[in-house]
Motif scaffolding. Structure first.
Motif, PDB file in Angstrom:
ATOM      1  N   ILE A 443       0.877  -1.179   0.000  1.00 13.66           N
ATOM      2  CA  ILE A 443       0.000   0.000   0.000  1.00 13.66           C
ATOM      3  C   ILE A 443       0.902   1.213   0.000  1.00 13.66           C
ATOM      4  O   ILE A 443       1.762   1.368   0.866  1.00 13.66           O
ATOM      5  N   ASN A 444       0.749   2.045  -1.008  1.00 12.30           N
ATOM      6  CA  ASN A 444       1.740   3.091  -1.162  1.00 12.30           C
ATOM      7  C   ASN A 444       1.422   4.338  -0.353  1.00 12.30           C
ATOM      8  O   ASN A 444       1.474   5.448  -0.866  1.00 12.30           O
ATOM      9  N   ARG A 445       1.054   4.143   0.891  1.00  8.83           N
ATOM     10  CA  ARG A 445       0.769   5.298   1.725  1.00  8.83           C
ATOM     11  C   ARG A 445       1.176   4.966   3.146  1.00  8.83           C
ATOM     12  O   ARG A 445       0.721   3.990   3.719  1.00  8.83           O
ATOM     13  N   ARG A 446       2.060   5.774   3.705  1.00  9.82           N
ATOM     14  CA  ARG A 446       2.481   5.492   5.071  1.00  9.82           C
ATOM     15  C   ARG A 446       1.660   6.328   6.039  1.00  9.82           C
ATOM     16  O   ARG A 446       0.966   7.261   5.637  1.00  9.82           O
ATOM     17  N   GLY A 447       1.779   6.000   7.309  1.00 13.74           N
ATOM     18  CA  GLY A 447       0.960   6.653   8.319  1.00 13.74           C
ATOM     19  C   GLY A 447      -0.184   5.738   8.709  1.00 13.74           C
ATOM     20  O   GLY A 447      -0.193   4.550   8.359  1.00 13.74           O
ATOM     21  N   LEU A 472      -2.736  11.216   9.302  1.00  9.92           N
ATOM     22  CA  LEU A 472      -2.810  10.821  10.707  1.00  9.92           C
ATOM     23  C   LEU A 472      -1.736   9.775  11.013  1.00  9.92           C
ATOM     24  O   LEU A 472      -1.680   8.726  10.367  1.00  9.92           O
ATOM     25  N   HIS A 473      -0.868  10.085  11.979  1.00 16.89           N
ATOM     26  CA  HIS A 473       0.114   9.105  12.468  1.00 16.89           C
ATOM     27  C   HIS A 473      -0.263   8.804  13.908  1.00 16.89           C
ATOM     28  O   HIS A 473       0.047   9.572  14.812  1.00 16.89           O
ATOM     29  N   LEU A 474      -0.953   7.689  14.105  1.00 19.91           N
ATOM     30  CA  LEU A 474      -1.546   7.437  15.409  1.00 19.91           C
ATOM     31  C   LEU A 474      -0.492   7.112  16.454  1.00 19.91           C
ATOM     32  O   LEU A 474      -0.579   7.542  17.593  1.00 19.91           O
TER      33      LEU A 474
END
Ligand code: ADP
Ligand code: ZN
Ligand code: ZN
Length: 755
Positions: A443-447, A472-474
């Motif tokens: 999945i090409n999305r971090r966070g 959002l970085h929980l």
């Protein structure tokens, strides 16, 4: 220095020293020589605008336009000569082609340590070699140490002290008589880290590999670009190794191997080291310390390093005996520099190979359309462009049992995914867990989640400095912008309506990791993205855990797509790529296809077959049809036709004038005047320009505000590189003389990939 270096022109009289400096002025600067011994190419320290700067001596002259009493004197000279004539030629080309100040081009090509006011110290080491046959009489029956040293020297062209010391601690004493007698000689070179031979089994090349190696070896002398188009796992690296074995057999040879991001593929370096342990190898990339970087660079520049593996900047490393260049994963966009001089290392490599008269091998499973076009030409139009690269194809996976994975789409319309995962994908993962095999979810999305949303008033969390959503970085409890890095606390309630119920929307790596841990509590899950592998060795550690079978499911971004070879990985799940399917960027589908082919290529590399499951709302999209057939050639051909019809690169050449300021009105005024001036030039020179470049109106990019700066650009396009270059030369001079240029930031991006 090598024979190609600038002829040393020594002066001790008070003549004039012409230098280039790391300043944004496109000119050279004259200084007085106060009586120092200075050569062309030396590094000197000079006063400049109240500071002291390191410059490179371009020429020693006797005349200058500046009144002598105004000239300042050179303060200091270092005795190293970092750049040779060939380097200057390449850097001159780049400064001209990318319209970047020559001084900055030169200085930024050097390791940081050489741009500092310090002598360039380096660690040295001795290499020993046999100078003449040693008469048997000289070696007594009891001198076993000497006999073994001699055997070693006979086996190798040169031996390091470490190799000799491995024979016996008393090697120095034993060897001394032979040194004294002139039978053994030694020379001092810049030290490199020794490679250890490993008992790697050497595979027999298959027919396609053998044909590729033979073709390239048949044309080693002179410039020749090759496109090595080989599917993932087809054994391209093995082809490179065979080429190196042959080329490096000549003691006067060096090879430059370029890779997109070396720290992502530590396997590659160790493969070269173990198979070519005879030859000094250095790496050049941004994860080295500055002193390692200087040391390695000097090893390359002095000729001591025979193999240089580096990222894009290494394309400028001086190598006096360069005989071959290899660019692996040539389609990778990290070869394009995105600040300072916006060069494309692949294009620079081509120019360099041509200037040196050496072959250059571009390797990829999914070549860039530029290279594909260069290798296949225009097949559709009679009299169209002829191929200028030679094309070599590897169609089979090299490991005989390994086959390409089967690719399926999972329609996300029914049943819809829960927390990002469809039931079919979950089943497939479950199967792998039961069989003790590994899965990779891409999945090409971090966070944690790409958006934080208020369902009462539709508020979305934005970056405070950019026209972008805050991610959002929980785990770190922040909202972080992936464009400017700004962080803000997660609001406890909606800043707009006070609703305390804010929800994360969408999926990103952290959230998928969390979901997987809930759904498969027994599985060992690991996440790979920029956030988890910031530490230098984090990825290496993680990769070895994967190889050791200590991880069941990997979740990650495109970092996982490249080059890795996991024998037990049989499932690749692709989670969410739909946004790229209908992107306004004409390159999006090329990039997506390449990325999916690469990530699919991670599955089934060993003896077990692989499967790729792609979750999408558009299973009928033609891109997936091409992907399922894994027919890159056909896909590329279709894309190329589209580009020709639309007159996009590579059918045409583009350059983009980008500008930004705190207010868009300024940007717009500047860019509007720019486009008018550019059009006026084209109109006036219609008769002499080989083509009339098109100049578009100013527009705002997708990311209209970045780090509080309002952005805009003007695109220029032409079917003729030279016509565009002529225009750019005038256009840049126009900008440099424009009063507004002090109030805005501008940059010219030639062959831009992003706007
Ligand atoms: P690529 O660089 O094209 O992805 P590699 O060179 O990494 O491919 O090769 C993939 C795998 O196949 C590696 O494990 C490699 O050792 C192996 N391999 C390469 N060539 C051969 C060959 N001729 N016979 C058997 N195995 C090979
Ligand atoms: Zn609200
Ligand atoms: Zn931002």
């Amino acid at each position: 220095m090598c024979s190609t270096s600038a002829a040393p022109q020594v002066t001790t009289s008070a003549s004039i020293v012409r230098v280039v400096l790391d300043v944004p002025l496109d000119r050279e600067f004259d200084y007085l020589n106060p009586g120092l011994v200075i050569k062309v190419g030396n590094r000197v320290v000079v006063p400049f605008a109240g500071r002291q700067l390191v410059g490179i001596v371009m020429a020693l002259v006797n005349e200058t336009d500046i009144p002598l009493h105004k000239l300042k004197a050179v303060l200091q000279v270092f005795d190293d000569v970092p750049l040779d004539t060939a380097s200057f030629k390449l850097l001159r080309f780049c400064a001209d082609y990318y319209h970047y100040p020559f001084g900055q081009t030169v200085l930024s090509s050097l390791p940081l340590r050489l741009r500092q006011i310090k002598p360039a110290v380096s660690r040295k080491m001795w290499l020993y070699h046999l100078a003449q046959a040693v008469p048997d009489a000289l070696i007594g029956k009891r001198q076993q140490v000497l006999a073994r040293l001699l055997a070693l020297l006979q086996q190798h062209a040169e031996c390091s002290e470490a190799m000799l010391a491995a024979v016996s601690a008393t090697w120095r004493k034993a060897l001394q008589p032979l040194l004294d007698g002139g039978y053994v000689n030694r020379r001092e070179v810049i030290a490199t880290r020794p490679s250890m031979p490993a008992s790697a089994q050497i595979p027999e090349l298959n027919d396609e590999q053998a044909a590729a190696v033979e073709a390239i070896l048949g044309r080693l002398h002179g410039f020749q670009p090759w496109l090595l188009f080989g599917i993932t796992g087809s054994g391209k690296t093995e082809v490179y190794i065979r080429l190196l074995e042959k080329v490096l057999a000549d003691p006067q040879s060096q090879v430059l191997i370029m890779v997109p991001e070396i720290n992502l593929t530590p396997q590659l370096e160790s493969r070269f080291r173990s198979r070519l342990s005879e030859y000094a190898l250095v790496t050049l990339h941004s994860h080295l310390s500055e002193s390692e970087r200087l040391q390695n660079w000097q090893a390359a520049q002095s000729g001591a390093a025979r193999i240089v593996i580096g990222t894009r900047l290494s394309v400028f490393t001086p190598m006096p005996h360069l005989k071959l260049m290899i660019l692996d994963e040539e389609h990778d966009s990290s070869y394009k520099q995105q600040d300072g001089m916006r060069y494309h290392a692949r294009d620079v490599a081509l120019v360099r190979a041509k200037q040196h008269g050496v072959p250059v091998v571009l390797g990829s499973a999914t070549p860039s359309l530029e290279s594909w076009y260069n290798a296949t030409g225009d097949q559709e139009h009679a009299g169209g462009r002829k191929p200028i690269y030679r094309l070599l194809t590897l169609n089979k996976r090299a490991v005989s049992q390994a086959t390409l994975p089967r690719i399926f789409c999972i329609d996300t319309a029914h049943p819809p995914p829960e927390a990002g995962l469809t039931p079919l994908l979950k089943q497939a993962i479950e199967q792998r867990l039961q069989r003790g095999e590994q899965s990779l979810l891409f999945i090409n999305r971090r966070g944690y989640a790409p958006v934080l949303h208020c369902s009462a008033c539709q508020w979305l969390a934005d970056c405070r400095r950019c026209s972008a959503k805050a991610v959002l970085h929980l785990r770190q409890r922040v909202l972080r912008c992936h464009h400017c890095g700004d962080e803000q606390p997660i609001p406890l309630q909606c800043p707009s309506c006070g609703n305390p119920d804010l929800r994360p929307v969408g999926q990103a790596t952290q959230r998928i990791e969390e979901t997987l841990q809930q759904v498969f509590p027994q599985a060992r899950v690991a996440r790979v993205d920029r956030d988890t592998i910031q530490a230098k060795d984090a990825l290496t550690t993680l990769l070895s855990e994967v190889h050791a079978g200590e991880i069941d499911i990997l979740v990650g971004t495109q970092m996982l797509a490249k080059g890795h070879d996991f024998a037990n990985l049989t499932l690749v799940g692709v989670l969410d790529t739909d946004s790229a399917l209908y992107s306004p960027d004409y390159r999006a589908s090329e990039r997506l296809f390449a990325q999916l082919m690469q990530v699919a290529g991670r599955a089934g590399r060993g003896e077990k077959p692989g499967e790729v499951l792609i979750q999408t709302a558009f299973p009928q999209h033609p891109l997936f049809a091409a992907l399922r057939e894994q027919n890159y050639a056909e896909f590329a051909q279709a894309l190329l036709q589209e580009r020709m019809a639309m007159q996009f690169p590579p059918a045409t050449y583009i350059a983009v004038m980008k500008a930004e300021a705190t207010e868009y009105a300024l940007v717009n005024q500047f860019l509007t005047e720019f486009s008018l001036a550019a059009r006026a030039y084209v109109d006036q020179h219609a008769a002499t320009l080989p083509d009339q470049p098109l100049i578009y109106d100013p527009v705002r990019p997708g990311l209209a505000r970045l780090n509080r700066m309002e952005r805009g650009y003007v695109m220029m396009q032409s079917a003729h590189r030279n016509a565009l270059q002529q225009l750019l030369q005038v256009a840049v001079a126009w900008v440099r003389a424009h009063p507004l240029q002090a109030k805005i930031r501008w940059v010219l991006d030639v062959d831009a990939l992003e706007y």
